[in-house]
Design a protein around this motif. Structure first.
Motif, PDB file in Angstrom:
ATOM      1  N   ALA A  15       2.335 -15.276   2.158  1.00 23.62           N
ATOM      2  CA  ALA A  15       2.553 -15.087   3.599  1.00 23.62           C
ATOM      3  C   ALA A  15       1.772 -13.881   4.115  1.00 23.62           C
ATOM      4  CB  ALA A  15       4.050 -14.909   3.860  1.00 23.62           C
ATOM      5  N   MET A  16       1.761 -12.793   3.323  1.00 23.23           N
ATOM      6  CA  MET A  16       1.099 -11.580   3.802  1.00 23.23           C
ATOM      7  C   MET A  16      -0.421 -11.673   3.682  1.00 23.23           C
ATOM      8  SD  MET A  16       1.317  -8.868   5.356  1.00 23.23           S
ATOM      9  CE  MET A  16       2.940  -8.152   5.502  1.00 23.23           C
ATOM     10  N   GLU A  77      -2.577  -8.721 -14.122  1.00 20.94           N
ATOM     11  CA  GLU A  77      -2.936  -9.995 -14.757  1.00 20.94           C
ATOM     12  C   GLU A  77      -4.193 -10.596 -14.113  1.00 20.94           C
ATOM     13  OE1 GLU A  77       0.469 -12.680 -14.949  1.00 20.94           O
ATOM     14  OE2 GLU A  77      -0.915 -14.388 -14.941  1.00 20.94           O
ATOM     15  N   THR A  78      -4.273 -10.496 -12.788  1.00 21.20           N
ATOM     16  CA  THR A  78      -5.400 -11.093 -12.061  1.00 21.20           C
ATOM     17  C   THR A  78      -6.697 -10.329 -12.290  1.00 21.20           C
ATOM     18  OG1 THR A  78      -3.873 -11.879 -10.373  1.00 21.20           O
ATOM     19  CG2 THR A  78      -6.181 -11.737  -9.723  1.00 21.20           C
ATOM     20  N   LEU A  94      -2.864  -3.695  -1.513  1.00 22.58           N
ATOM     21  CA  LEU A  94      -1.755  -3.686  -0.549  1.00 22.58           C
ATOM     22  C   LEU A  94      -0.523  -4.391  -1.114  1.00 22.58           C
ATOM     23  CD1 LEU A  94      -3.640  -4.359   2.819  1.00 22.58           C
ATOM     24  CD2 LEU A  94      -3.003  -2.180   1.764  1.00 22.58           C
ATOM     25  N   ALA A 123       4.517  -3.603   8.220  1.00 22.95           N
ATOM     26  CA  ALA A 123       4.501  -4.762   9.134  1.00 22.95           C
ATOM     27  C   ALA A 123       5.036  -5.944   8.361  1.00 22.95           C
ATOM     28  CB  ALA A 123       3.075  -5.053   9.597  1.00 22.95           C
TER      29      ALA A 123
HETATM   30  N1  LIG Z   1       6.004 -10.616   3.554  1.00 21.10           N
HETATM   31  C1  LIG Z   1       6.320  -9.429   4.039  1.00 21.10           C
HETATM   32  O1  LIG Z   1       7.072  -9.290   5.022  1.00 21.10           O
HETATM   33  C2  LIG Z   1       5.717  -8.186   3.430  1.00 21.10           C
HETATM   34  C3  LIG Z   1       5.756  -6.962   4.145  1.00 21.10           C
HETATM   35  C4  LIG Z   1       5.181  -5.822   3.580  1.00 21.10           C
HETATM   36  C5  LIG Z   1       4.618  -5.898   2.314  1.00 21.10           C
HETATM   37  N2  LIG Z   1       4.615  -7.096   1.639  1.00 21.10           N
HETATM   38  C6  LIG Z   1       4.050  -7.129   0.274  1.00 21.10           C
HETATM   39  O2  LIG Z   1       2.907  -7.974   0.226  1.00 21.10           O
HETATM   40  C7  LIG Z   1       2.835  -8.575  -1.067  1.00 21.10           C
HETATM   41  C8  LIG Z   1       2.692 -10.087  -0.902  1.00 21.10           C
HETATM   42  O3  LIG Z   1       3.835 -10.557  -0.196  1.00 21.10           O
HETATM   43  P1  LIG Z   1       3.887 -12.050   0.348  1.00 21.10           P
HETATM   44  O4  LIG Z   1       4.904 -12.052   1.449  1.00 21.10           O
HETATM   45  O5  LIG Z   1       2.516 -12.552   0.615  1.00 21.10           O
HETATM   46  O6  LIG Z   1       4.490 -12.797  -0.940  1.00 21.10           O
HETATM   47  P2  LIG Z   1       4.419 -14.347  -1.283  1.00 21.10           P
HETATM   48  O7  LIG Z   1       4.342 -15.168  -0.039  1.00 21.10           O
HETATM   49  O8  LIG Z   1       5.520 -14.607  -2.244  1.00 21.10           O
HETATM   50  O9  LIG Z   1       3.023 -14.522  -2.036  1.00 21.10           O
HETATM   51  C9  LIG Z   1       2.834 -14.015  -3.341  1.00 21.10           C
HETATM   52  C10 LIG Z   1       1.360 -14.114  -3.703  1.00 21.10           C
HETATM   53  O10 LIG Z   1       1.191 -13.570  -5.025  1.00 21.10           O
HETATM   54  C11 LIG Z   1       0.539 -14.550  -5.830  1.00 21.10           C
HETATM   55  N3  LIG Z   1       0.962 -14.382  -7.209  1.00 21.10           N
HETATM   56  C12 LIG Z   1       2.228 -14.283  -7.683  1.00 21.10           C
HETATM   57  N4  LIG Z   1       2.219 -14.093  -9.013  1.00 21.10           N
HETATM   58  C13 LIG Z   1       0.912 -14.096  -9.388  1.00 21.10           C
HETATM   59  C14 LIG Z   1       0.247 -13.942 -10.640  1.00 21.10           C
HETATM   60  N5  LIG Z   1       0.918 -13.736 -11.777  1.00 21.10           N
HETATM   61  N6  LIG Z   1      -1.099 -13.973 -10.648  1.00 21.10           N
HETATM   62  C15 LIG Z   1      -1.801 -14.173  -9.482  1.00 21.10           C
HETATM   63  N7  LIG Z   1      -1.230 -14.334  -8.265  1.00 21.10           N
HETATM   64  C16 LIG Z   1       0.105 -14.292  -8.237  1.00 21.10           C
HETATM   65  C17 LIG Z   1       0.957 -15.885  -5.245  1.00 21.10           C
HETATM   66  O11 LIG Z   1       0.055 -16.860  -5.650  1.00 21.10           O
HETATM   67  P3  LIG Z   1       0.496 -18.414  -5.787  1.00 21.10           P
HETATM   68  O12 LIG Z   1       0.319 -19.020  -4.424  1.00 21.10           O
HETATM   69  O13 LIG Z   1      -0.418 -18.950  -6.807  1.00 21.10           O
HETATM   70  O14 LIG Z   1       1.950 -18.426  -6.246  1.00 21.10           O
HETATM   71  C18 LIG Z   1       0.832 -15.553  -3.752  1.00 21.10           C
HETATM   72  O15 LIG Z   1      -0.503 -15.548  -3.347  1.00 21.10           O
HETATM   73  C19 LIG Z   1       4.115  -8.179  -1.838  1.00 21.10           C
HETATM   74  O16 LIG Z   1       3.851  -7.107  -2.698  1.00 21.10           O
HETATM   75  C20 LIG Z   1       5.046  -7.741  -0.716  1.00 21.10           C
HETATM   76  O17 LIG Z   1       6.012  -6.793  -1.143  1.00 21.10           O
HETATM   77  C21 LIG Z   1       5.130  -8.237   2.173  1.00 21.10           C
END
Ligand SMILES: NC(=O)c1ccc[n+]([C@@H]2O[C@H](COP(=O)([O-])OP(=O)(O)OC[C@H]3O[C@@H](n4cnc5c(N)ncnc54)[C@H](OP(=O)(O)O)[C@@H]3O)[C@@H](O)[C@H]2O)c1
Length: 276
Positions: A15-16, A77-78, A94, A123
């Motif tokens: 999502a982010m 890992e990536t 980030l 955000a």
């Molecule tokens: N969403 C928010 O409101 C928010 C706000 C501030 C900060 N953040 C931070 O931003 C980061 C991403 O959040 P998000 O909301 O985008 O989470 P998300 O929607 O759960 O997406 C997670 C991402 O990580 C990838 N991923 C997970 N495990 C992996 C692995 N072992 N190797 C490679 N890729 C992997 C997933 O890929 P796949 O599609 O292959 O599973 C996906 O692209 C987090 O650290 C979160 O704390 C989020």
């Protein structure tokens, strides 16, 4: 690196990551994206992004790489298979993690000659790139100065120090403040609901205006010392907190919802004792 319309690669299309890529496309950057699970780039590609089929291909397509994955372990890992080839490149992480993880990650990248910054996103995906969004960065100031103009479209860039752990530190501390306020709001609404009050009116006409009014005092008054400013009158505050706890008990609101009140009460009692 061109700062106005530079080439930026995004690793991670959760999502982010998708919101970050969208904001950079909107600002006119040339964006390349990669995600572990393919097939999540569709609408971004339709908007002009290029989808890379490997991590290295994505990194090579950008002047700057932004990583936004689930956690520290997924970043390691990536990037472990490619990090020896990244010397001289610039990478901004980030992904949320702990302070120690951020420091260790910075050491790992710096050991391979990568120009590295840690970040904390203040955000949610729907507010990325909008007014009020800001992003904390920590690490070498010259790296920040290099990337800040290009990453400005994500949210106001704010450098918080050379220590690579500080972006995570300030991010988590700010979130802790926010969750404390959420806990207080949840308790307040539960109390009104339990006693038959009008929750909607309470939310919008009482709680919202009151919290807004008190916010600057809460922020300015937050302290680690046991001393409480004289005008706070800790004995009176302790009595007030006991009243709220009694009201909560009378209304049958679950005790765990009032945990923050007990913490405040202990603080006021300690201040009364310290004042003699
Ligand atoms: N969403 C928010 O409101 C928010 C706000 C501030 C900060 N953040 C931070 O931003 C980061 C991403 O959040 P998000 O909301 O985008 O989470 P998300 O929607 O759960 O997406 C997670 C991402 O990580 C990838 N991923 C997970 N495990 C992996 C692995 N072992 N190797 C490679 N890729 C992997 C997933 O890929 P796949 O599609 O292959 O599973 C996906 O692209 C987090 O650290 C979160 O704390 C989020």
């Amino acid at each position: 690196m061109t700062t106005q319309h530079g080439r930026i690669s995004i690793l991670g299309l959760g999502a982010m990551g998708r919101a970050l890529a969208g904001a950079l496309l909107e600002a006119g950057h040339e964006v390349t994206v990669w995600n572990r699970t393919p097939g999540r780039a569709g609408d971004l590609v339709a908007r002009g992004a290029r989808e890379a089929s490997s991590v290295m291909e994505a990194i090579e397509a950008g002047d700057l790489t932004v990583v936004c994955l689930l956690d520290d372990a997924s970043v390691r890992e990536t990037l472990a298979p490619v990090v020896p080839k990244l010397a001289g490149g610039t990478l901004v992480n980030l992904t949320s993690g702990s302070v120690r993880q951020a420091r260790e990650l910075a050491g790992w990248f710096e050991g391979y000659g990568v120009r590295f910054l840690s970040g904390g996103i203040m955000a949610v995906p729907s507010t990325v790139g909008t007014e009020g969004a800001f992003i904390l960065y920590s690490g070498p100031r010259d790296v920040f100065d290099q990337v800040a103009p290009a990453l400005g479209p994500l949210g106001r860039p704010q450098w918080v120090g050379e220590d690579p752990g500080f972006a995570a530190l300030y991010d988590m501390a700010a979130l802790s403040g926010m969750y404390g306020m959420s806990a207080g709001a949840a308790h307040a609404v539960a109390l009104v609901h339990a006693e038959g009050g009008d929750m909607e009116a309470f939310r919008h006409e009482v709680l919202g205006p009151w919290m807004e009014r008190m916010l600057p005092f809460m922020v300015a008054g937050a302290d680690v010392s046991e001393t409480v400013p004289e005008e706070y009158n800790p004995a009176m505050q302790a009595t007030g907190l006991e009243n709220i706890l009694s009201a909560s008990g009378e209304a049958g609101v679950p005790a765990e919802l009032a945990g923050h009140l007990r913490t405040s009460l202990w603080g006021m009692r300690r201040a009364v004792l310290a004042a003699g």
